[in-house]
Motif scaffolding. Sequence first.
Motif, PDB file in Angstrom:
ATOM      1  N   PRO A  19      45.581  39.647  34.011  1.00 46.67           N
ATOM      2  CA  PRO A  19      44.529  39.889  35.007  1.00 46.67           C
ATOM      3  C   PRO A  19      43.332  38.983  34.757  1.00 46.67           C
ATOM      4  CG  PRO A  19      45.408  41.959  34.187  1.00 46.67           C
ATOM      5  CD  PRO A  19      45.983  40.879  33.318  1.00 46.67           C
ATOM      6  N   HIS A  20      42.459  38.921  35.737  1.00 48.42           N
ATOM      7  CA  HIS A  20      41.272  38.081  35.635  1.00 48.42           C
ATOM      8  C   HIS A  20      40.501  38.407  34.358  1.00 48.42           C
ATOM      9  CE1 HIS A  20      37.328  36.370  36.652  1.00 48.42           C
ATOM     10  NE2 HIS A  20      37.986  35.589  37.489  1.00 48.42           N
ATOM     11  N   ALA A  41      49.140  43.955  33.640  1.00 48.07           N
ATOM     12  CA  ALA A  41      49.095  42.848  34.593  1.00 48.07           C
ATOM     13  C   ALA A  41      50.051  43.162  35.737  1.00 48.07           C
ATOM     14  CB  ALA A  41      49.475  41.552  33.894  1.00 48.07           C
ATOM     15  N   GLY A  81      42.630  42.541  42.734  1.00 47.62           N
ATOM     16  CA  GLY A  81      42.460  41.184  42.221  1.00 47.62           C
ATOM     17  C   GLY A  81      43.141  40.167  43.093  1.00 47.62           C
ATOM     18  N   ASP A 124      52.142  37.310  43.484  1.00 45.81           N
ATOM     19  CA  ASP A 124      51.012  36.747  42.745  1.00 45.81           C
ATOM     20  C   ASP A 124      51.275  35.331  42.257  1.00 45.81           C
ATOM     21  OD1 ASP A 124      49.466  39.257  42.834  1.00 45.81           O
ATOM     22  OD2 ASP A 124      51.026  40.021  41.497  1.00 45.81           O
ATOM     23  N   GLY A 149      49.948  44.402  39.994  1.00 45.25           N
ATOM     24  CA  GLY A 149      49.084  44.566  41.165  1.00 45.25           C
ATOM     25  C   GLY A 149      49.763  45.277  42.307  1.00 45.25           C
ATOM     26  N   VAL A 152      38.181  39.477  42.749  1.00 45.13           N
ATOM     27  CA  VAL A 152      38.409  40.329  41.577  1.00 45.13           C
ATOM     28  C   VAL A 152      37.226  41.276  41.427  1.00 45.13           C
ATOM     29  CG1 VAL A 152      39.863  38.676  40.387  1.00 45.13           C
ATOM     30  CG2 VAL A 152      37.394  38.598  40.037  1.00 45.13           C
ATOM     31  N   GLN A 189      47.022  36.899  37.198  1.00 47.51           N
ATOM     32  CA  GLN A 189      46.428  35.703  37.782  1.00 47.51           C
ATOM     33  C   GLN A 189      47.144  34.460  37.258  1.00 47.51           C
ATOM     34  OE1 GLN A 189      43.685  36.016  40.011  1.00 47.51           O
ATOM     35  NE2 GLN A 189      44.151  38.201  39.835  1.00 47.51           N
ATOM     36  N   SER A 206      45.706  45.694  37.099  1.00 48.25           N
ATOM     37  CA  SER A 206      45.097  44.710  37.984  1.00 48.25           C
ATOM     38  C   SER A 206      46.060  43.538  38.103  1.00 48.25           C
ATOM     39  CB  SER A 206      43.745  44.251  37.423  1.00 48.25           C
ATOM     40  OG  SER A 206      43.024  43.491  38.380  1.00 48.25           O
TER      41      SER A 206
END
Length: 441
Positions: A170-171, A188, A132, A58, A190, A136, A163, A160
């Motif tokens: 997360p978003h 956070a 995401g 990420d 993924g 997202v 970002q 998720s």
Amino acid sequence: MINRIDLRGRDLSARELVHVLPRAELGVEDATHLVAPIIDAVRTRGADALREYAERFDGVRPEHLRVPAQALADALNDLAPDVRAALEESIRRVRTVHSAQRPQDFTVRLADGAEVRQRWVPVRRVGLYAPGGLAVYPSSVIMNVVAAQEAGVPGLAVASPPQKDNGGLPHATILAACELLGVDEVYAVGGAQAVAMFAYGAAGTQPQDGETLCDPVNVVTGPGNVFVAAAKRLVRGVVGIDAEAGPTEIAILADGGADPGHVASDLISQAEHDPLAAAVLVTPSVELAGAVEARLVDLTSATKHSQRVALSLAGPQSAVVLVDDVEHGLEVVDAYGAEHLEIQTADAAALAERVTSAGAIFVGAYSPVSLGDYMAGSNHVLPTGGCAHFASGLGVHSFVKAVQVIEYDREALAEVADRIVAVANDEDLPAHGEAVRARFL
């Protein structure tokens, strides 16, 4: 741009159709070899592994793997009013539909003093995944959380991907959706590593994580890419899963009366998810096929994610399939078992009743898959890769289990005692019968 498969005049069995219809070349089986080391690392090294994979996949190393409560509140406060209104309406519709899905307990009295009851019990704790990566999906938060809440699950956790442009969280819209739904345990994390965290739990290694970062769950649900689907396959048995919901699929059964613009737009709407997304048109109309192909060229060049769409449509998982007639087309789409099946034909509702393998069926010109993605009230977490032949979409049933309760009195047991003994002896399990006889000595 998109391949053609001509099945006209070919009398193929359902098994043969499976082999000639398009599917993504990278399947779940291939991906399991790639994600197995990730699952093992998370299981053994917890938060350290989670941070390393976040940095690797990420591009950010999260300070907080568990999202602070203030970040959830801030995300909702900053949410655009029109988006908030849309999410609230989606929640209302999805909750209305899912409240009707709750299975009912029942009691059967076989004789005086002989009763069997069945009650539905929610699992204790669930892990809900919201993708995401390329996009997202606050809508996936709604689909997962509402179904679990309506099932009565007491413990819900959402994960998720972190970002980079949101400080490793997360978003923001994902966080806002969690806050709207009252979910305060959000991570956070993924991909396959999130599935591993849910399945095995994870210990924290920094003060903000605490001694335990995340407790194991009983069920993991949610859509994702092929790696998420592979991870779910590998942890099945340690936890329950909903289905292997991998890259999205749309199949459209359309006759010559369908609008080629509608058909092309709907194919593109799913192709924009992922270069591995499958877009399949099944039609007996050569004229419609040609018109759709032409519209695909125009619409692909004009859409925001044109490169992603072009890769999806040109891939081996997408095709225009020509069939002899609508009846032949029905056989083909049933053999394919699409995640999303649109029927744009005359008598579409009647045809929909005859489909046996599809995650969700969208009937007529004004029921596009996009409606189901957000606002229909149905659930958009659906089986892919042919799993619709044996699996259902996400719902209340995904989070409950049936418990049978058997209660016989002395007289009711005595009535069947000799028959229990007879079957037990025939199976060479005499102690079974003796356990019954012992009550009458």
